[in-house]
Design a protein around this motif. Sequence first.
Motif, mmCIF file in Angstrom:
data_model
loop_
_atom_site.group_PDB
_atom_site.id
_atom_site.type_symbol
_atom_site.label_atom_id
_atom_site.label_comp_id
_atom_site.label_asym_id
_atom_site.label_seq_id
_atom_site.Cartn_x
_atom_site.Cartn_y
_atom_site.Cartn_z
ATOM 1 N N GLY A 158 14.348 12.292 -5.306
ATOM 2 C CA GLY A 158 14.754 13.647 -5.651
ATOM 3 C C GLY A 158 14.972 13.887 -7.130
ATOM 4 O O GLY A 158 15.298 15.008 -7.522
ATOM 5 N N ALA A 159 14.796 12.865 -7.963
ATOM 6 C CA ALA A 159 15.018 13.031 -9.399
ATOM 7 C C ALA A 159 13.863 13.814 -10.030
ATOM 8 O O ALA A 159 12.718 13.745 -9.567
ATOM 9 C CB ALA A 159 15.164 11.678 -10.075
ATOM 10 N N ALA A 160 14.157 14.564 -11.088
ATOM 11 C CA ALA A 160 13.124 15.330 -11.793
ATOM 12 C C ALA A 160 12.232 14.385 -12.585
ATOM 13 O O ALA A 160 12.707 13.435 -13.218
ATOM 14 C CB ALA A 160 13.772 16.352 -12.716
ATOM 15 N N THR A 161 10.943 14.614 -12.545
ATOM 16 C CA THR A 161 9.987 13.779 -13.270
ATOM 17 C C THR A 161 9.342 14.530 -14.438
ATOM 18 O O THR A 161 9.235 13.995 -15.533
ATOM 19 C CB THR A 161 8.892 13.289 -12.308
ATOM 20 O OG1 THR A 161 8.269 14.424 -11.679
ATOM 21 C CG2 THR A 161 9.486 12.378 -11.236
ATOM 22 N N ALA A 211 0.832 -1.208 0.000
ATOM 23 C CA ALA A 211 0.000 0.000 0.000
ATOM 24 C C ALA A 211 0.864 1.254 0.000
ATOM 25 O O ALA A 211 0.546 2.246 -0.673
ATOM 26 C CB ALA A 211 -0.931 -0.021 1.217
ATOM 27 N N TYR A 212 1.965 1.223 0.736
ATOM 28 C CA TYR A 212 2.884 2.376 0.766
ATOM 29 C C TYR A 212 3.509 2.605 -0.611
ATOM 30 O O TYR A 212 3.578 3.749 -1.081
ATOM 31 C CB TYR A 212 3.974 2.141 1.807
ATOM 32 C CG TYR A 212 5.074 3.174 1.792
ATOM 33 C CD1 TYR A 212 4.883 4.431 2.362
ATOM 34 C CD2 TYR A 212 6.303 2.909 1.185
ATOM 35 C CE1 TYR A 212 5.875 5.390 2.340
ATOM 36 C CE2 TYR A 212 7.301 3.865 1.156
ATOM 37 C CZ TYR A 212 7.086 5.096 1.728
ATOM 38 O OH TYR A 212 8.080 6.049 1.684
ATOM 39 N N GLU A 213 3.937 1.535 -1.266
ATOM 40 C CA GLU A 213 4.555 1.678 -2.581
ATOM 41 C C GLU A 213 3.554 2.187 -3.613
ATOM 42 O O GLU A 213 3.898 2.992 -4.487
ATOM 43 C CB GLU A 213 5.148 0.335 -3.016
ATOM 44 C CG GLU A 213 6.344 -0.101 -2.174
ATOM 45 C CD GLU A 213 6.877 -1.463 -2.582
ATOM 46 O OE1 GLU A 213 6.232 -2.106 -3.448
ATOM 47 O OE2 GLU A 213 7.926 -1.885 -2.038
ATOM 48 N N ILE A 214 2.301 1.728 -3.506
ATOM 49 C CA ILE A 214 1.271 2.219 -4.432
ATOM 50 C C ILE A 214 1.020 3.702 -4.199
ATOM 51 O O ILE A 214 0.897 4.491 -5.142
ATOM 52 C CB ILE A 214 -0.029 1.415 -4.254
ATOM 53 C CG1 ILE A 214 0.179 -0.025 -4.742
ATOM 54 C CG2 ILE A 214 -1.176 2.072 -5.015
ATOM 55 C CD1 ILE A 214 -1.011 -0.917 -4.492
ATOM 56 N N ASN A 215 0.959 4.093 -2.933
ATOM 57 C CA ASN A 215 0.732 5.501 -2.617
ATOM 58 C C ASN A 215 1.891 6.371 -3.093
ATOM 59 O O ASN A 215 1.681 7.479 -3.609
ATOM 60 C CB ASN A 215 0.544 5.671 -1.109
ATOM 61 C CG ASN A 215 0.235 7.101 -0.724
ATOM 62 O OD1 ASN A 215 -0.813 7.642 -1.062
ATOM 63 N ND2 ASN A 215 1.159 7.739 -0.005
ATOM 64 N N GLU A 216 3.122 5.862 -2.937
ATOM 65 C CA GLU A 216 4.286 6.624 -3.377
ATOM 66 C C GLU A 216 4.434 6.649 -4.884
ATOM 67 O O GLU A 216 5.187 7.455 -5.423
ATOM 68 C CB GLU A 216 5.553 6.053 -2.740
ATOM 69 C CG GLU A 216 5.663 6.290 -1.244
ATOM 70 C CD GLU A 216 5.716 7.768 -0.910
ATOM 71 O OE1 GLU A 216 6.560 8.469 -1.500
ATOM 72 O OE2 GLU A 216 4.908 8.227 -0.080
ATOM 73 N N SER A 217 3.760 5.775 -5.583
ATOM 74 C CA SER A 217 3.867 5.744 -7.049
ATOM 75 C C SER A 217 3.083 6.867 -7.708
ATOM 76 O O SER A 217 3.259 7.133 -8.900
ATOM 77 C CB SER A 217 3.383 4.387 -7.583
ATOM 78 O OG SER A 217 1.989 4.228 -7.345
ATOM 79 N N HIS A 218 2.212 7.537 -6.952
ATOM 80 C CA HIS A 218 1.454 8.666 -7.488
ATOM 81 C C HIS A 218 2.258 9.954 -7.282
ATOM 82 O O HIS A 218 2.673 10.266 -6.172
ATOM 83 C CB HIS A 218 0.098 8.783 -6.799
ATOM 84 C CG HIS A 218 -0.831 7.651 -7.114
ATOM 85 N ND1 HIS A 218 -0.810 6.466 -6.438
ATOM 86 C CD2 HIS A 218 -1.817 7.533 -8.050
ATOM 87 C CE1 HIS A 218 -1.738 5.653 -6.914
ATOM 88 N NE2 HIS A 218 -2.358 6.267 -7.901
ATOM 89 N N ILE A 219 2.468 10.697 -8.361
ATOM 90 C CA ILE A 219 3.181 11.969 -8.297
ATOM 91 C C ILE A 219 2.166 13.085 -8.135
ATOM 92 O O ILE A 219 1.279 13.265 -8.984
ATOM 93 C CB ILE A 219 4.025 12.198 -9.562
ATOM 94 C CG1 ILE A 219 5.052 11.067 -9.713
ATOM 95 C CG2 ILE A 219 4.737 13.545 -9.494
ATOM 96 C CD1 ILE A 219 5.857 11.154 -10.978
ATOM 97 N N ARG A 220 2.265 13.820 -7.051
ATOM 98 C CA ARG A 220 1.324 14.895 -6.751
ATOM 99 C C ARG A 220 1.993 16.244 -6.963
ATOM 100 O O ARG A 220 3.049 16.507 -6.401
ATOM 101 C CB ARG A 220 0.807 14.770 -5.317
ATOM 102 C CG ARG A 220 0.006 13.488 -5.072
ATOM 103 C CD ARG A 220 -0.357 13.332 -3.613
ATOM 104 N NE ARG A 220 -1.165 12.138 -3.400
ATOM 105 C CZ ARG A 220 -0.668 10.917 -3.268
ATOM 106 N NH1 ARG A 220 0.637 10.738 -3.330
ATOM 107 N NH2 ARG A 220 -1.475 9.892 -3.081
ATOM 108 N N ALA A 221 1.358 17.075 -7.760
ATOM 109 C CA ALA A 221 1.904 18.398 -8.049
ATOM 110 C C ALA A 221 1.684 19.325 -6.859
ATOM 111 O O ALA A 221 0.629 19.281 -6.223
ATOM 112 C CB ALA A 221 1.242 18.988 -9.292
ATOM 113 N N PRO A 222 2.660 20.180 -6.542
ATOM 114 C CA PRO A 222 2.485 21.130 -5.427
ATOM 115 C C PRO A 222 1.548 22.275 -5.761
ATOM 116 O O PRO A 222 1.125 23.006 -4.865
ATOM 117 C CB PRO A 222 3.915 21.640 -5.186
ATOM 118 C CG PRO A 222 4.593 21.497 -6.515
ATOM 119 C CD PRO A 222 4.000 20.264 -7.144
ATOM 120 N N PHE A 223 1.207 22.443 -7.046
ATOM 121 C CA PHE A 223 0.296 23.509 -7.465
ATOM 122 C C PHE A 223 -0.310 23.106 -8.808
ATOM 123 O O PHE A 223 0.262 22.288 -9.544
ATOM 124 C CB PHE A 223 1.036 24.853 -7.597
ATOM 125 C CG PHE A 223 2.282 24.780 -8.449
ATOM 126 C CD1 PHE A 223 2.202 24.833 -9.836
ATOM 127 C CD2 PHE A 223 3.518 24.637 -7.855
ATOM 128 C CE1 PHE A 223 3.339 24.760 -10.619
ATOM 129 C CE2 PHE A 223 4.669 24.556 -8.632
ATOM 130 C CZ PHE A 223 4.578 24.619 -10.018
#
Length: 216
Positions: A61-64, A31-43
């Motif tokens: 820390g890599a650019a996506t 569940a943690y890995e699935i949650n971390e797989s979503h990239i959320r924009a700060p704005f």
Amino acid sequence: MSVSPLDDARAQSDVAHEDVLRAEAQLRQAAYEINESHIRAPFPGVVTERFIQMGEYVQLGAATVRLVNTTDIEARATAALGLAANIQLGQMVSIRDHGRQRPGRIRAIVPVGDDRSRQFEIRVVFEVPDWLVGTSVEVSLPSTTERTALTIPRDALVIRENHSYVLRVSHTNTVEELNVTPGIALADVVEVSGPVLRRRSARDPRRGTPLGPDRP
């Protein structure tokens, strides 16, 4: 010595309990890995460039993506270090682009100067952000400290080869020409010095003596 059926059942129960705990830990990890797989924009914004593909492993820390905020637009400008004393947070400045001009407000001052260019960075926001991101603009910054000055509309100033003047309607409904010295221009106004304001005499109601002309 043989193990009794009760002891055997207890051992199997302990093993099953350990299996359940291990499965729950694996479930939490998944569940943690699935949650971390979503990239959320700060704005909210627009993705203009992608640096990874779906399913690709990404280092911390890599650019996506390159995400551009198209709502809160600001202008970045560099200024000479010699102007630092004249620039303040919240100060109003003028922004120009191909004939268009509008006011802006200094939102941030980056307090780091470049050793080679002898410049530092400021960031300016404006009320109507209808410029495209990446547009090249000019920011007018004050070259002297802030002061109070008399200004008039640009169209009211008449510039001739040997002098400049403005036209004023006198108290007798006639037009008179007043020589002035133009100064700094900002947006649609220009600074002038000279007898622009009407001079008048006032009397002290207690003594009836003239107070003298008003200062412009």
